[in-house]
Design a protein around this motif. Structure first.
Motif, PDB file in Angstrom:
ATOM      1  N   LEU A  36       0.830  -1.203   0.000  1.00 50.48           N
ATOM      2  CA  LEU A  36       0.000   0.000   0.000  1.00 50.48           C
ATOM      3  C   LEU A  36       0.867   1.257   0.000  1.00 50.48           C
ATOM      4  O   LEU A  36       0.583   2.220  -0.732  1.00 50.48           O
ATOM      5  N   GLU A  37       1.920   1.259   0.802  1.00 49.64           N
ATOM      6  CA  GLU A  37       2.815   2.414   0.836  1.00 49.64           C
ATOM      7  C   GLU A  37       3.471   2.642  -0.520  1.00 49.64           C
ATOM      8  O   GLU A  37       3.616   3.786  -0.983  1.00 49.64           O
ATOM      9  N   GLU A  38       3.862   1.557  -1.176  1.00 53.48           N
ATOM     10  CA  GLU A  38       4.459   1.662  -2.507  1.00 53.48           C
ATOM     11  C   GLU A  38       3.454   2.242  -3.504  1.00 53.48           C
ATOM     12  O   GLU A  38       3.793   3.104  -4.320  1.00 53.48           O
ATOM     13  N   MET A  39       2.230   1.781  -3.419  1.00 53.86           N
ATOM     14  CA  MET A  39       1.173   2.238  -4.319  1.00 53.86           C
ATOM     15  C   MET A  39       0.883   3.722  -4.116  1.00 53.86           C
ATOM     16  O   MET A  39       0.763   4.490  -5.085  1.00 53.86           O
ATOM     17  N   GLU A  40       0.775   4.139  -2.862  1.00 55.22           N
ATOM     18  CA  GLU A  40       0.487   5.543  -2.565  1.00 55.22           C
ATOM     19  C   GLU A  40       1.656   6.436  -2.941  1.00 55.22           C
ATOM     20  O   GLU A  40       1.462   7.558  -3.443  1.00 55.22           O
ATOM     21  N   PRO A  58     -10.272   3.773  -6.362  1.00 58.35           N
ATOM     22  CA  PRO A  58     -10.910   2.554  -5.842  1.00 58.35           C
ATOM     23  C   PRO A  58      -9.946   1.382  -5.685  1.00 58.35           C
ATOM     24  O   PRO A  58     -10.147   0.545  -4.801  1.00 58.35           O
ATOM     25  N   CYS A  59      -8.902   1.321  -6.505  1.00 61.96           N
ATOM     26  CA  CYS A  59      -7.903   0.254  -6.320  1.00 61.96           C
ATOM     27  C   CYS A  59      -7.164   0.450  -5.005  1.00 61.96           C
ATOM     28  O   CYS A  59      -6.933  -0.507  -4.255  1.00 61.96           O
ATOM     29  N   ASP A  68      -0.581  -7.950  -4.322  1.00 57.22           N
ATOM     30  CA  ASP A  68       0.569  -7.706  -5.203  1.00 57.22           C
ATOM     31  C   ASP A  68       0.148  -7.686  -6.666  1.00 57.22           C
ATOM     32  O   ASP A  68       0.597  -6.829  -7.453  1.00 57.22           O
ATOM     33  N   GLU A  69      -0.707  -8.626  -7.059  1.00 55.43           N
ATOM     34  CA  GLU A  69      -1.152  -8.680  -8.457  1.00 55.43           C
ATOM     35  C   GLU A  69      -1.936  -7.425  -8.829  1.00 55.43           C
ATOM     36  O   GLU A  69      -1.764  -6.882  -9.930  1.00 55.43           O
ATOM     37  N   LEU A  70      -2.786  -6.956  -7.919  1.00 54.98           N
ATOM     38  CA  LEU A  70      -3.551  -5.739  -8.208  1.00 54.98           C
ATOM     39  C   LEU A  70      -2.643  -4.530  -8.297  1.00 54.98           C
ATOM     40  O   LEU A  70      -2.771  -3.714  -9.223  1.00 54.98           O
ATOM     41  N   VAL A  71      -1.727  -4.397  -7.349  1.00 48.58           N
ATOM     42  CA  VAL A  71      -0.823  -3.238  -7.353  1.00 48.58           C
ATOM     43  C   VAL A  71       0.011  -3.209  -8.637  1.00 48.58           C
ATOM     44  O   VAL A  71       0.157  -2.160  -9.280  1.00 48.58           O
ATOM     45  N   LEU A  72       0.541  -4.338  -9.034  1.00 51.74           N
ATOM     46  CA  LEU A  72       1.341  -4.398 -10.257  1.00 51.74           C
ATOM     47  C   LEU A  72       0.529  -4.017 -11.482  1.00 51.74           C
ATOM     48  O   LEU A  72       1.044  -3.379 -12.413  1.00 51.74           O
ATOM     49  N   SER A  73      -0.745  -4.388 -11.489  1.00 54.22           N
ATOM     50  CA  SER A  73      -1.570  -4.087 -12.663  1.00 54.22           C
ATOM     51  C   SER A  73      -1.979  -2.624 -12.732  1.00 54.22           C
ATOM     52  O   SER A  73      -2.547  -2.186 -13.738  1.00 54.22           O
ATOM     53  N   THR A  74      -1.709  -1.830 -11.679  1.00 54.90           N
ATOM     54  CA  THR A  74      -2.015  -0.396 -11.733  1.00 54.90           C
ATOM     55  C   THR A  74      -0.894   0.416 -12.361  1.00 54.90           C
ATOM     56  O   THR A  74      -1.077   1.596 -12.636  1.00 54.90           O
ATOM     57  N   TYR A  75       0.259  -0.209 -12.599  1.00 53.57           N
ATOM     58  CA  TYR A  75       1.377   0.526 -13.201  1.00 53.57           C
ATOM     59  C   TYR A  75       1.190   0.627 -14.711  1.00 53.57           C
ATOM     60  O   TYR A  75       0.764  -0.338 -15.348  1.00 53.57           O
ATOM     61  N   LEU A 120      -9.889  -7.782 -13.419  1.00 48.86           N
ATOM     62  CA  LEU A 120      -9.867  -9.184 -13.001  1.00 48.86           C
ATOM     63  C   LEU A 120      -9.099  -9.355 -11.698  1.00 48.86           C
ATOM     64  O   LEU A 120      -9.516 -10.101 -10.805  1.00 48.86           O
ATOM     65  N   ASN A 121      -7.954  -8.658 -11.579  1.00 48.11           N
ATOM     66  CA  ASN A 121      -7.163  -8.750 -10.346  1.00 48.11           C
ATOM     67  C   ASN A 121      -7.894  -8.126  -9.164  1.00 48.11           C
ATOM     68  O   ASN A 121      -7.811  -8.623  -8.034  1.00 48.11           O
TER      69      ASN A 121
END
Length: 223
Positions: free
Chosen positions: A62-66, A105-106, A154-161, A171-172
């Motif tokens: 989450l910290e990486e995503m933010e 929302p992600c 992890d799969e969801l975060v990676l798919s936001t890049y 799907l993730n």
């Protein structure tokens, strides 16, 4: 126990071994013994520890995503800087406006994952017992589903890049939402979550649904 056994098997019984070799072998056995002494004493403690470990992984994600979102339109920072041009030459490393609508929302879904692990962990420490076969089985079910949370995050975060494949992202997101709903369902049915815990269970279910509905709304045209 496996580490201790391996350490014992690696001992060199030959008398020709040097003092240094024997010290190293002895040290490996002592280290393994110390780890055994620190093992959880029962299933309740083991599950609480596992949930805490999963929470740490999700918190880092989450910290990486933010942080990527704080850095603006280029989440890769200086990694892809063009040495000759002094700037990014590939527009695929930027989010489009459509991508940005999905980031909120992600992020909300990942925050819900973090909250689920934290609240379930707190409930396990406060209420869970490991005195009967049924209680142990319920704790095992909680630990099994908790282990699915961090890989799904992890799969969801990676798919936001960027470049974002919005169908893959949806799907993730759906996979993570499904895991979180299942975790809350298992928690509600277990002795670790008595009636006094119902308020946050319902709140988190609503949070998961709310963010997933937003993701579906922004990606409806893909179906």
């Amino acid at each position: 126990m496996l580490q201790l056994t391996e350490a014992l098997l690696l001992q060199t019984p030959l008398r020709s071994s040097s003092t240094q070799e024997r010290l190293v072998c002895t040290g490996s056995v002592w280290e393994a013994c110390e780890r055994v002494a620190a093992l959880p004493r029962d299933n309740q403690a083991a599950v609480a520890l596992a949930l805490s470990s999963c929470l740490g992984v999700v918190r880092d994600a989450l910290e990486e995503m933010e942080q990527a979102q704080v850095e603006g339109g280029d989440p890769y920072g200086d990694v892809l800087e063009d040495e000759d041009l002094g700037s990014r030459g590939n527009q695929d490393v930027y989010w489009t406006e459509a991508d940005r609508q999905l980031l909120g929302p992600c992020t909300g879904l990942v925050k819900a994952a973090k909250a689920c692990l934290k609240k379930v962990g707190t409930a396990v420490r406060a209420h869970a017992k490991a005195e009967t076969a049924e209680q142990v089985a319920q704790l095992d079910d909680l630990m099994d589903i908790a282990r699915d949370v961090s890989p799904s995050v992890d799969e969801l975060v990676l798919s936001t890049y960027p470049p974002v494949n919005q169908l893959t992202l949806r799907l993730n997101a759906g996979k993570l939402a499904s895991v979180l709903k299942k975790m809350l369902e298992i928690a509600r049915a277990s002795h670790a979550c008595p009636a006094s815990e119902e308020s946050w269970l319902g709140f988190l279910e609503g949070a998961v649904e709310h963010n997933m509905d937003k993701i579906k709304g922004h990606t409806q045209a893909l179906l």
